[in-house]
Enzyme design. Structure first.
Site, PDB file in Angstrom:
ATOM      1  N   VAL A 105       0.838  -1.212   0.000  1.00 42.06           N
ATOM      2  CA  VAL A 105       0.000   0.000   0.000  1.00 42.06           C
ATOM      3  C   VAL A 105       0.866   1.253   0.000  1.00 42.06           C
ATOM      4  CG1 VAL A 105      -1.684   1.300   1.330  1.00 42.06           C
ATOM      5  CG2 VAL A 105      -1.920  -1.184   1.112  1.00 42.06           C
TER       6      VAL A 105
ATOM      7  N   GLU B 252      -7.699   2.195   1.110  1.00 40.22           N
ATOM      8  CA  GLU B 252      -7.309   1.845  -0.258  1.00 40.22           C
ATOM      9  C   GLU B 252      -8.049   0.581  -0.678  1.00 40.22           C
ATOM     10  OE1 GLU B 252      -5.401  -1.544   1.338  1.00 40.22           O
ATOM     11  OE2 GLU B 252      -5.645  -1.099  -0.790  1.00 40.22           O
TER      12      GLU B 252
ATOM     13  N   LYS C 107     -14.056  -0.139   4.174  1.00 48.98           N
ATOM     14  CA  LYS C 107     -13.022  -1.064   3.688  1.00 48.98           C
ATOM     15  C   LYS C 107     -13.336  -2.491   4.113  1.00 48.98           C
ATOM     16  CE  LYS C 107      -9.364  -2.740   1.916  1.00 48.98           C
ATOM     17  NZ  LYS C 107      -7.962  -2.384   2.120  1.00 48.98           N
TER      18      LYS C 107
ATOM     19  N   GLY D  31     -13.324 -22.091  -6.750  1.00 44.53           N
ATOM     20  CA  GLY D  31     -12.016 -22.728  -6.901  1.00 44.53           C
ATOM     21  C   GLY D  31     -11.432 -23.091  -5.556  1.00 44.53           C
TER      22      GLY D  31
ATOM     23  N   CYS E  97      -5.107  -9.801   2.560  1.00 43.22           N
ATOM     24  CA  CYS E  97      -6.214  -8.862   2.825  1.00 43.22           C
ATOM     25  C   CYS E  97      -7.523  -9.546   3.194  1.00 43.22           C
ATOM     26  CB  CYS E  97      -6.401  -7.937   1.626  1.00 43.22           C
ATOM     27  SG  CYS E  97      -5.007  -6.840   1.403  1.00 43.22           S
TER      28      CYS E  97
ATOM     29  N   LYS F  38      -7.608 -11.717   6.506  1.00 41.17           N
ATOM     30  CA  LYS F  38      -7.422 -10.974   7.771  1.00 41.17           C
ATOM     31  C   LYS F  38      -8.516  -9.949   7.968  1.00 41.17           C
ATOM     32  CE  LYS F  38      -4.288  -7.117   6.635  1.00 41.17           C
ATOM     33  NZ  LYS F  38      -5.074  -5.934   6.999  1.00 41.17           N
TER      34      LYS F  38
ATOM     35  N   LYS G 154      -2.623 -15.435  -5.965  1.00 44.72           N
ATOM     36  CA  LYS G 154      -3.371 -15.135  -7.192  1.00 44.72           C
ATOM     37  C   LYS G 154      -2.354 -14.789  -8.246  1.00 44.72           C
ATOM     38  CE  LYS G 154      -4.345 -10.331  -7.016  1.00 44.72           C
ATOM     39  NZ  LYS G 154      -5.317  -9.268  -6.890  1.00 44.72           N
TER      40      LYS G 154
HETATM   41  C1  UDX Z   1      -8.209  -7.488  -2.151  1.00 48.87           C
HETATM   42  C2  UDX Z   1      -9.311  -6.552  -2.637  1.00 48.87           C
HETATM   43  O1  UDX Z   1      -9.742  -6.958  -3.911  1.00 48.87           O
HETATM   44  C3  UDX Z   1      -8.768  -5.130  -2.715  1.00 48.87           C
HETATM   45  O2  UDX Z   1      -9.812  -4.235  -3.075  1.00 48.87           O
HETATM   46  C4  UDX Z   1      -8.231  -4.722  -1.354  1.00 48.87           C
HETATM   47  O3  UDX Z   1      -7.701  -3.470  -1.380  1.00 48.87           O
HETATM   48  C5  UDX Z   1      -7.185  -5.704  -0.916  1.00 48.87           C
HETATM   49  O4  UDX Z   1      -7.709  -7.009  -0.901  1.00 48.87           O
HETATM   50  P1  UDX Z   1      -6.134  -8.717  -3.235  1.00 48.87           P
HETATM   51  O5  UDX Z   1      -5.924  -9.309  -1.904  1.00 48.87           O
HETATM   52  O6  UDX Z   1      -4.995  -8.211  -4.005  1.00 48.87           O
HETATM   53  O7  UDX Z   1      -7.211  -7.509  -3.114  1.00 48.87           O
HETATM   54  O8  UDX Z   1      -6.783  -9.864  -4.117  1.00 48.87           O
HETATM   55  P2  UDX Z   1      -8.140 -10.124  -4.890  1.00 48.87           P
HETATM   56  O9  UDX Z   1      -7.956  -9.839  -6.322  1.00 48.87           O
HETATM   57  O10 UDX Z   1      -9.245  -9.497  -4.187  1.00 48.87           O
HETATM   58  O11 UDX Z   1      -8.228 -11.720  -4.699  1.00 48.87           O
HETATM   59  C6  UDX Z   1      -8.303 -12.213  -3.401  1.00 48.87           C
HETATM   60  C7  UDX Z   1      -8.368 -13.719  -3.429  1.00 48.87           C
HETATM   61  O12 UDX Z   1      -9.640 -14.147  -3.912  1.00 48.87           O
HETATM   62  C8  UDX Z   1      -7.326 -14.389  -4.322  1.00 48.87           C
HETATM   63  O13 UDX Z   1      -6.815 -15.510  -3.664  1.00 48.87           O
HETATM   64  C9  UDX Z   1      -8.138 -14.815  -5.545  1.00 48.87           C
HETATM   65  O14 UDX Z   1      -7.597 -15.973  -6.160  1.00 48.87           O
HETATM   66  C10 UDX Z   1      -9.491 -15.130  -4.923  1.00 48.87           C
HETATM   67  N1  UDX Z   1     -10.636 -14.985  -5.842  1.00 48.87           N
HETATM   68  C11 UDX Z   1     -10.892 -13.770  -6.389  1.00 48.87           C
HETATM   69  C12 UDX Z   1     -11.456 -16.100  -6.080  1.00 48.87           C
HETATM   70  O15 UDX Z   1     -11.225 -17.187  -5.576  1.00 48.87           O
HETATM   71  N2  UDX Z   1     -12.551 -15.939  -6.892  1.00 48.87           N
HETATM   72  C13 UDX Z   1     -12.847 -14.739  -7.473  1.00 48.87           C
HETATM   73  O16 UDX Z   1     -13.850 -14.665  -8.189  1.00 48.87           O
HETATM   74  C14 UDX Z   1     -11.992 -13.613  -7.218  1.00 48.87           C
END
Ligand code: UDX
Length: 461
Positions: A11, A154, A225, A274, A281, A284, A341
């Site tokens: 961040v 954010e 958030k 999946g 994020c 937690k 991811k």
């Molecule tokens: C997340 C929020 O999207 C973001 O707005 C915030 O600021 C921080 O947390 P991030 O942790 O980077 O972002 O990942 P994100 O793209 O949200 O994916 C989170 C997890 O969900 C990943 O493990 C992803 O594989 C999983 N996921 C996401 C799924 O299993 N299915 C989905 O449809 C989307």
């Protein structure tokens, strides 16, 4: 404007670099000397697409600087963004020790009044506590300056964080005074008007609607958030619940979700079933939000259910592996993808790592490949085989699991992989591959919530 960034994690780094890129003067600091050392060499401690060039061009333009001298960083800015970590305590509550330490640092080092902005993800009412802490520390120190507090959560996703910062759908600010609102509006004006030379899109940025600036109070801003992240997790867990029902009723989750997504009240986003959600994020934030709810005396059974469904995803896939292989012990399994991811090297709470642990517990051997995250995974899982390529990982294995949907896995020569595997068995933990195409190549293919081919249904029953 002169901006200080305290905390150079995902961040802080993205915020600092992008604010410099839209014209502000930014100084960043972090109490992790190793990280500051890497940054001082112009390298990045994280893999984040596009961030490197933003940092480079703003270091060269002297709009961005990194210092290990936290006092210098505090004194530099008129506004201070707190971007420190708020990791979970053992009971899941957000650990706010770094926030508190930052309050002490600001009071000790500031030589002018400051607007202190929370950017870290924090439970509701943290801003009130931060304000009190700043006032208390100021009362007992030589510093006689006033500190105003604001919240500015954010919504950056790893892998697309620079884009998310420069082309957001909304910017949320929580303020108590008009002066704070004016300052934050000024900071974000180039983004609100989408008037900046974008480091990601040389000529024309994609047509995105101008971001909405949502001005609210600090408590609501903080809660927004948690509410957003928990709802995203809810959608994912709901999709996984659906997938399990589809498997038991021979329905096709892809089509069920497509139909749901066509309803604008539901929307197609974040409904991919999946292996579940990971990263630093969502997991937690659910825990921290659960605590906020429980402390408020609210029934948070829904939040527990989201987490419970997510925690069982790896076990569901392991059951399929046991079903397909009968015995996992001494069998070699290829795992494609280790990061939580795609487009990140982040393995924190990555479902892929938990999956590998469970294969190892079952006595299986693992050959793994990931385009970016292997160095970090080696620290967590030193005993497995790390491969140069997906092809090397697949060689002479009896099963291949897609654990993270890296784009490049779509373009592999799967016919070649079919020839090198001891048994052409694919478990697609992200529904990332085309089931029919894989079966046409002669693979046994299992997705998540996807129909089974007639021949294998008996085998599974
Ligand atoms: C997340 C929020 O999207 C973001 O707005 C915030 O600021 C921080 O947390 P991030 O942790 O980077 O972002 O990942 P994100 O793209 O949200 O994916 C989170 C997890 O969900 C990943 O493990 C992803 O594989 C999983 N996921 C996401 C799924 O299993 N299915 C989905 O449809 C989307």
């Amino acid at each position: 404007m002169r901006v200080s960034i305290l905390g150079c994690g995902h961040v802080g780094l993205v915020t600092g670099a992008c604010l410099a890129d839209i014209g502000h003067e930014v100084t960043c600091t972090d109490n992790d000397a190793a990280k500051m050392g890497i940054l001082a060499q112009g390298r990045l401690p994280i893999y984040e697409p596009g961030l490197g060039s933003v940092v480079d061009r703003n270091l060269r333009a002297q709009r961005l600087s990194f210092t290990s001298d936290a006092g210098e960083a505090v004194r530099f800015g008129d506004v201070i963004f707190i971007c420190v970590g708020t990791p979970p305590l053992p009971n899941g509550e957000a650990d706010l020790a770094a926030m508190d330490a930052t309050a002490k640092l600001i009071v000790t080092e500031a030589r002018t009044p400051k607007l202190v902005i929370e950017k870290s993800t924090v439970p509701a009412q943290t801003g009130q506590r931060l304000k009190q802490a700043l006032a208390t520390y100021a009362r007992h120190s030589i510093s006689k300056f006033s500190f105003r507090v604001a919240s500015n959560p954010e919504f950056l996703r790893e892998g697309t964080a620079v884009f998310d910062f420069l082309h957001p759908e909304r910017i949320v600010i929580g303020v108590e005074e008009e002066a704070a609102e004016i300052q934050l509006r000024k900071i974000y004006l180039p983004i609100l008007e989408q008037r900046f030379s974008c480091p990601l899109h040389e000529s024309t940025c994609p047509e995105t609607p101008a971001p909405v600036l949502l001005v609210t109070d600090i408590n609501s801003s903080e809660l927004i958030k948690h509410a957003c992240n928990t709802f995203l997790a809810l959608k994912i867990s709901y999709a996984n619940l659906l997938a399990d029902i589809c498997e038991k009723t021979s329905a096709n989750v892809d089509q069920v979700i497509e139909a749901m997504g066509l309803d604008s009240r539901i929307g197609p986003g974040f409904l991919r079933p999946g292996l579940g959600f990971g990263g630093f994020c969502l997991p937690k934030d659910i825990q921290a939000f659960t605590h906020v709810g429980e402390r408020a005396g609210v029934d948070v059974a829904l939040l527990h259910a989201i987490e419970g469904i997510n925690r069982r995803r790896v076990k569901c896939l392991m059951q399929k592996l046991h079903q397909a292989l009968w015995v996992v012990k001494h069998k070699s399994v290829a795992v494609l993808g280790l990061s939580f991811k795609p487009d990140t090297d982040d393995i924190r709470l990555a479902p892929a790592l938990e999956l590998i642990r469970q294969i190892l517990d079952a006595g299986g051997d693992v050959k793994a490949f990931d385009p970016q995250a292997m160095e970090k995974a080696k620290v967590e899982l030193p005993t497995i085989t790390y491969c140069e390529s997906a092809y090397q990982a697949a060689q002479e294995t009896e099963a291949l699991i897609v654990a993270t949907e890296w784009e490049e896995f779509q373009h592999l020569d799967w016919a070649l992989i079919r020839q090198t595997m001891s048994r052409p068995l694919i478990l697609d933990g992200r529904n990332f591959l085309q089931a029919d195409a894989m079966r046409a190549l002669g693979f046994e293919y299992y997705g998540v919530g996807r129909p089974l081919e007639e021949p294998t249904r008996e085998a599974i029953a």
